[in-house]
Write a protein that holds these residues in place. Sequence first.
Motif, mmCIF file in Angstrom:
data_model
loop_
_atom_site.group_PDB
_atom_site.id
_atom_site.type_symbol
_atom_site.label_atom_id
_atom_site.label_comp_id
_atom_site.label_asym_id
_atom_site.label_seq_id
_atom_site.Cartn_x
_atom_site.Cartn_y
_atom_site.Cartn_z
ATOM 1 N N LYS A 24 40.231 45.384 39.498
ATOM 2 C CA LYS A 24 41.506 44.575 39.136
ATOM 3 C C LYS A 24 41.903 43.551 40.405
ATOM 4 O O LYS A 24 41.942 42.544 40.099
ATOM 5 C CB LYS A 24 42.712 45.591 38.830
ATOM 6 N N GLU A 25 41.594 44.210 41.436
ATOM 7 C CA GLU A 25 41.858 43.424 42.844
ATOM 8 C C GLU A 25 40.856 42.157 42.904
ATOM 9 O O GLU A 25 41.542 41.125 43.324
ATOM 10 C CB GLU A 25 41.745 44.263 43.977
ATOM 11 N N GLN A 26 39.890 42.397 42.211
ATOM 12 C CA GLN A 26 38.864 41.334 42.461
ATOM 13 C C GLN A 26 39.038 40.152 41.371
ATOM 14 O O GLN A 26 38.339 39.290 41.152
ATOM 15 C CB GLN A 26 37.421 41.731 42.461
ATOM 16 N N GLY A 27 39.994 40.542 40.403
ATOM 17 C CA GLY A 27 40.099 39.655 39.432
ATOM 18 C C GLY A 27 39.203 39.830 38.068
ATOM 19 O O GLY A 27 38.955 39.102 37.184
ATOM 20 N N LEU A 28 38.302 40.836 38.056
ATOM 21 C CA LEU A 28 37.323 40.934 37.005
ATOM 22 C C LEU A 28 37.964 41.543 35.631
ATOM 23 O O LEU A 28 37.775 41.374 34.682
ATOM 24 C CB LEU A 28 36.367 42.155 37.582
ATOM 25 N N VAL A 29 39.004 42.502 35.913
ATOM 26 C CA VAL A 29 39.670 43.096 34.832
ATOM 27 C C VAL A 29 41.007 43.146 34.971
ATOM 28 O O VAL A 29 41.616 43.102 36.187
ATOM 29 C CB VAL A 29 39.102 44.598 34.455
ATOM 30 N N ASN A 30 41.778 43.501 33.733
ATOM 31 C CA ASN A 30 43.231 43.858 34.008
ATOM 32 C C ASN A 30 43.197 45.255 33.510
ATOM 33 O O ASN A 30 42.799 45.435 32.127
ATOM 34 C CB ASN A 30 44.063 42.666 33.270
ATOM 35 N N THR A 31 44.070 46.109 33.770
ATOM 36 C CA THR A 31 44.325 47.272 33.110
ATOM 37 C C THR A 31 45.811 47.863 33.069
ATOM 38 O O THR A 31 46.690 47.197 33.744
ATOM 39 C CB THR A 31 43.759 48.470 33.987
ATOM 40 N N GLY A 32 46.092 48.261 32.008
ATOM 41 C CA GLY A 32 47.273 48.777 31.978
ATOM 42 C C GLY A 32 47.403 50.253 31.206
ATOM 43 O O GLY A 32 46.427 50.899 31.200
ATOM 44 N N ARG A 33 48.482 50.679 30.530
ATOM 45 C CA ARG A 33 48.476 52.095 29.921
ATOM 46 C C ARG A 33 47.633 52.002 28.739
ATOM 47 O O ARG A 33 47.873 51.347 27.631
ATOM 48 C CB ARG A 33 49.925 52.468 29.820
ATOM 49 N N LYS A 34 46.333 52.864 28.879
ATOM 50 C CA LYS A 34 45.181 52.853 27.615
ATOM 51 C C LYS A 34 44.724 51.515 27.623
ATOM 52 O O LYS A 34 44.335 51.373 26.271
ATOM 53 C CB LYS A 34 45.790 53.902 26.611
#
Length: 246
Positions: free
Chosen positions: A203-213
Amino acid sequence: MSTLPRSLLKNLDLFRSVSEHDLDTVLQIAQTMRLQAGEPVFQQGQVAENFYILLHGHLKVVQTTPEGEQITVRYVMPGEVFGIARAMRRPTYPAACIAVEESIVLSWPSSEWDHVIARNPQFAFNALQTVGQRLQDAHTRIKELSTEEVEQRVARCILRLVDASGEQTEEGVSINFPITRQEIAEMTGTTLHTVSRLLSSWKEQGLVNTGRKRVTVRRLDDLIRLAEGQPPGGTAASKRNSVEPL
């Protein structure tokens, strides 16, 4: 007769080549199940009295080891046949099947399996393909656990889920059903701590976004590189245009 419209099954690959008469016959012995998130379709060890097709929603297949450890084996996608233990000459279900969101399932008595496949060669062909794919997936996972680093395994797991149920959004390609970091850990033979660390780093690298489930892949090409054991290779220009097509 089932209240389900004939067209709902006719549009499924499993039944696309079935005549209207045979489809009505199949529907006459079908039952509909509506499940809320967390409700089981069946439990591990339960007598395999029915086989099923998922019409809407998503399910997860979960096994409990003799030591009591719970393992998420795979997810069931809409249009997929499952619970075919009796067709594989197993008297009981080898795992539990649980709804991860509101879902609709169609079921038939296992005693009707031979009758259904006899009237529907396409259904029989697709069911055989399903069994073969599950065996192949099991072999692939064993190979990954034996030969690949954790980062590769987690990347491959997310890519498989995106391939099966990815949905294009403004942010990227999202896995379109709820999935927890613990479930990803169970599918990749690692720990919740490791998956959380990897996803936070990505997420810090901008590869993914994550949230609740929720997991959204923003840079699909770079995640593919990680799955292949290579470092991500996005340039400044590519990061500005990081949403990849599915």
